[in-house]
Scaffold this motif. Sequence first.
Motif, mmCIF file in Angstrom:
data_model
loop_
_atom_site.group_PDB
_atom_site.id
_atom_site.type_symbol
_atom_site.label_atom_id
_atom_site.label_comp_id
_atom_site.label_asym_id
_atom_site.label_seq_id
_atom_site.Cartn_x
_atom_site.Cartn_y
_atom_site.Cartn_z
ATOM 1 N N ILE A 5 0.866 -1.182 0.000
ATOM 2 C CA ILE A 5 0.000 0.000 0.000
ATOM 3 C C ILE A 5 0.900 1.229 0.000
ATOM 4 O O ILE A 5 1.839 1.318 0.798
ATOM 5 C CB ILE A 5 -0.898 0.021 1.254
ATOM 6 C CG1 ILE A 5 -1.791 -1.208 1.291
ATOM 7 C CG2 ILE A 5 -1.712 1.290 1.310
ATOM 8 C CD1 ILE A 5 -2.579 -1.353 2.565
ATOM 9 N N ARG A 6 0.615 2.161 -0.901
ATOM 10 C CA ARG A 6 1.370 3.409 -0.963
ATOM 11 C C ARG A 6 0.445 4.597 -1.041
ATOM 12 O O ARG A 6 -0.586 4.539 -1.696
ATOM 13 C CB ARG A 6 2.229 3.452 -2.225
ATOM 14 C CG ARG A 6 3.528 2.825 -1.964
ATOM 15 C CD ARG A 6 4.767 3.255 -2.391
ATOM 16 N NE ARG A 6 5.322 4.538 -2.202
ATOM 17 C CZ ARG A 6 6.430 4.871 -2.796
ATOM 18 N NH1 ARG A 6 7.026 4.042 -3.619
ATOM 19 N NH2 ARG A 6 6.949 6.028 -2.579
ATOM 20 N N LYS A 7 0.839 5.687 -0.409
ATOM 21 C CA LYS A 7 0.055 6.920 -0.486
ATOM 22 C C LYS A 7 0.299 7.579 -1.834
ATOM 23 O O LYS A 7 1.412 7.616 -2.331
ATOM 24 C CB LYS A 7 0.459 7.879 0.622
ATOM 25 C CG LYS A 7 -0.385 9.128 0.620
ATOM 26 C CD LYS A 7 -0.254 9.897 1.874
ATOM 27 C CE LYS A 7 -1.082 11.135 1.937
ATOM 28 N NZ LYS A 7 -1.601 11.698 0.735
ATOM 29 N N VAL A 8 -0.766 8.095 -2.439
ATOM 30 C CA VAL A 8 -0.678 8.804 -3.707
ATOM 31 C C VAL A 8 -0.280 10.252 -3.418
ATOM 32 O O VAL A 8 -0.822 10.881 -2.508
ATOM 33 C CB VAL A 8 -2.034 8.758 -4.457
ATOM 34 C CG1 VAL A 8 -1.963 9.526 -5.758
ATOM 35 C CG2 VAL A 8 -2.437 7.317 -4.708
ATOM 36 N N ASN A 9 0.666 10.768 -4.180
ATOM 37 C CA ASN A 9 1.142 12.137 -3.976
ATOM 38 C C ASN A 9 0.028 13.162 -4.171
ATOM 39 O O ASN A 9 -0.773 13.062 -5.085
ATOM 40 C CB ASN A 9 2.272 12.467 -4.955
ATOM 41 C CG ASN A 9 3.561 11.792 -4.582
ATOM 42 O OD1 ASN A 9 3.745 11.391 -3.427
ATOM 43 N ND2 ASN A 9 4.452 11.647 -5.533
ATOM 44 N N VAL A 16 -2.946 0.193 -4.130
ATOM 45 C CA VAL A 16 -2.553 -1.157 -3.774
ATOM 46 C C VAL A 16 -1.936 -1.784 -5.013
ATOM 47 O O VAL A 16 -2.530 -1.743 -6.090
ATOM 48 C CB VAL A 16 -3.772 -1.998 -3.317
ATOM 49 C CG1 VAL A 16 -3.371 -3.427 -3.018
ATOM 50 C CG2 VAL A 16 -4.441 -1.359 -2.126
ATOM 51 N N TYR A 17 -0.734 -2.340 -4.855
ATOM 52 C CA TYR A 17 -0.066 -2.938 -6.006
ATOM 53 C C TYR A 17 0.756 -4.146 -5.578
ATOM 54 O O TYR A 17 1.058 -4.328 -4.401
ATOM 55 C CB TYR A 17 0.806 -1.899 -6.723
ATOM 56 C CG TYR A 17 2.003 -1.422 -5.928
ATOM 57 C CD1 TYR A 17 3.258 -1.959 -6.142
ATOM 58 C CD2 TYR A 17 1.866 -0.438 -4.964
ATOM 59 C CE1 TYR A 17 4.352 -1.521 -5.412
ATOM 60 C CE2 TYR A 17 2.944 0.007 -4.245
ATOM 61 C CZ TYR A 17 4.184 -0.542 -4.471
ATOM 62 O OH TYR A 17 5.266 -0.119 -3.749
ATOM 63 N N ASN A 18 1.110 -4.952 -6.572
ATOM 64 C CA ASN A 18 1.955 -6.110 -6.352
ATOM 65 C C ASN A 18 3.407 -5.645 -6.394
ATOM 66 O O ASN A 18 3.832 -5.007 -7.353
ATOM 67 C CB ASN A 18 1.700 -7.146 -7.448
ATOM 68 C CG ASN A 18 2.468 -8.419 -7.223
ATOM 69 O OD1 ASN A 18 3.586 -8.400 -6.736
ATOM 70 N ND2 ASN A 18 1.866 -9.525 -7.582
ATOM 71 N N LEU A 31 -7.408 4.397 3.155
ATOM 72 C CA LEU A 31 -6.478 3.473 3.800
ATOM 73 C C LEU A 31 -7.213 2.232 4.302
ATOM 74 O O LEU A 31 -6.722 1.111 4.159
ATOM 75 C CB LEU A 31 -5.759 4.166 4.957
ATOM 76 C CG LEU A 31 -4.730 3.330 5.704
ATOM 77 C CD1 LEU A 31 -3.632 2.854 4.762
ATOM 78 C CD2 LEU A 31 -4.134 4.113 6.846
ATOM 79 N N GLU A 32 -8.395 2.436 4.836
ATOM 80 C CA GLU A 32 -9.201 1.317 5.339
ATOM 81 C C GLU A 32 -9.562 0.356 4.206
ATOM 82 O O GLU A 32 -9.411 -0.861 4.343
ATOM 83 C CB GLU A 32 -10.467 1.870 5.992
ATOM 84 C CG GLU A 32 -11.344 0.832 6.625
ATOM 85 C CD GLU A 32 -12.562 1.465 7.281
ATOM 86 O OE1 GLU A 32 -13.629 0.826 7.228
ATOM 87 O OE2 GLU A 32 -12.440 2.570 7.815
ATOM 88 N N ASN A 33 -10.018 0.895 3.063
ATOM 89 C CA ASN A 33 -10.376 0.049 1.928
ATOM 90 C C ASN A 33 -9.148 -0.599 1.299
ATOM 91 O O ASN A 33 -9.236 -1.713 0.789
ATOM 92 C CB ASN A 33 -11.139 0.847 0.880
ATOM 93 C CG ASN A 33 -12.541 1.151 1.313
ATOM 94 O OD1 ASN A 33 -13.069 0.512 2.212
ATOM 95 N ND2 ASN A 33 -13.155 2.146 0.705
ATOM 96 N N ALA A 34 -8.016 0.071 1.322
ATOM 97 C CA ALA A 34 -6.779 -0.502 0.782
ATOM 98 C C ALA A 34 -6.353 -1.706 1.612
ATOM 99 O O ALA A 34 -5.933 -2.734 1.059
ATOM 100 C CB ALA A 34 -5.681 0.544 0.758
ATOM 101 N N LYS A 35 -6.482 -1.611 2.925
ATOM 102 C CA LYS A 35 -6.151 -2.750 3.795
ATOM 103 C C LYS A 35 -7.090 -3.918 3.524
ATOM 104 O O LYS A 35 -6.670 -5.079 3.492
ATOM 105 C CB LYS A 35 -6.235 -2.338 5.259
ATOM 106 C CG LYS A 35 -5.106 -1.441 5.690
ATOM 107 C CD LYS A 35 -5.256 -1.036 7.148
ATOM 108 C CE LYS A 35 -4.153 -0.094 7.581
ATOM 109 N NZ LYS A 35 -4.302 0.329 8.979
ATOM 110 N N LYS A 36 -8.373 -3.623 3.305
ATOM 111 C CA LYS A 36 -9.343 -4.673 2.980
ATOM 112 C C LYS A 36 -8.997 -5.338 1.652
ATOM 113 O O LYS A 36 -9.122 -6.553 1.500
ATOM 114 C CB LYS A 36 -10.757 -4.095 2.913
ATOM 115 C CG LYS A 36 -11.322 -3.695 4.247
ATOM 116 C CD LYS A 36 -12.700 -3.088 4.073
ATOM 117 C CE LYS A 36 -13.258 -2.558 5.373
ATOM 118 N NZ LYS A 36 -14.592 -1.966 5.197
#
Length: 64
Positions: A5-9, A16-18, A31-36
Amino acid sequence: MPYKIRKVNNKSCYKVYNKRTKKVYAKCSTLENAKKQVRLLQAIENNASFKNKLKINRKTRKVK
């Protein structure tokens, strides 16, 4: 696969990426949805029964 997970500038969202293939699964989510999303991707990859249940559910879903 390792998902990251990375924050977008200049935005208040995360992607979310591989880590290995650099394939992006979510471009701008909270952030919550990215963790999900990461939990879902790991469950699909590591849990065979969950993967099969998801596959069956997608096939039987009715389209309106």
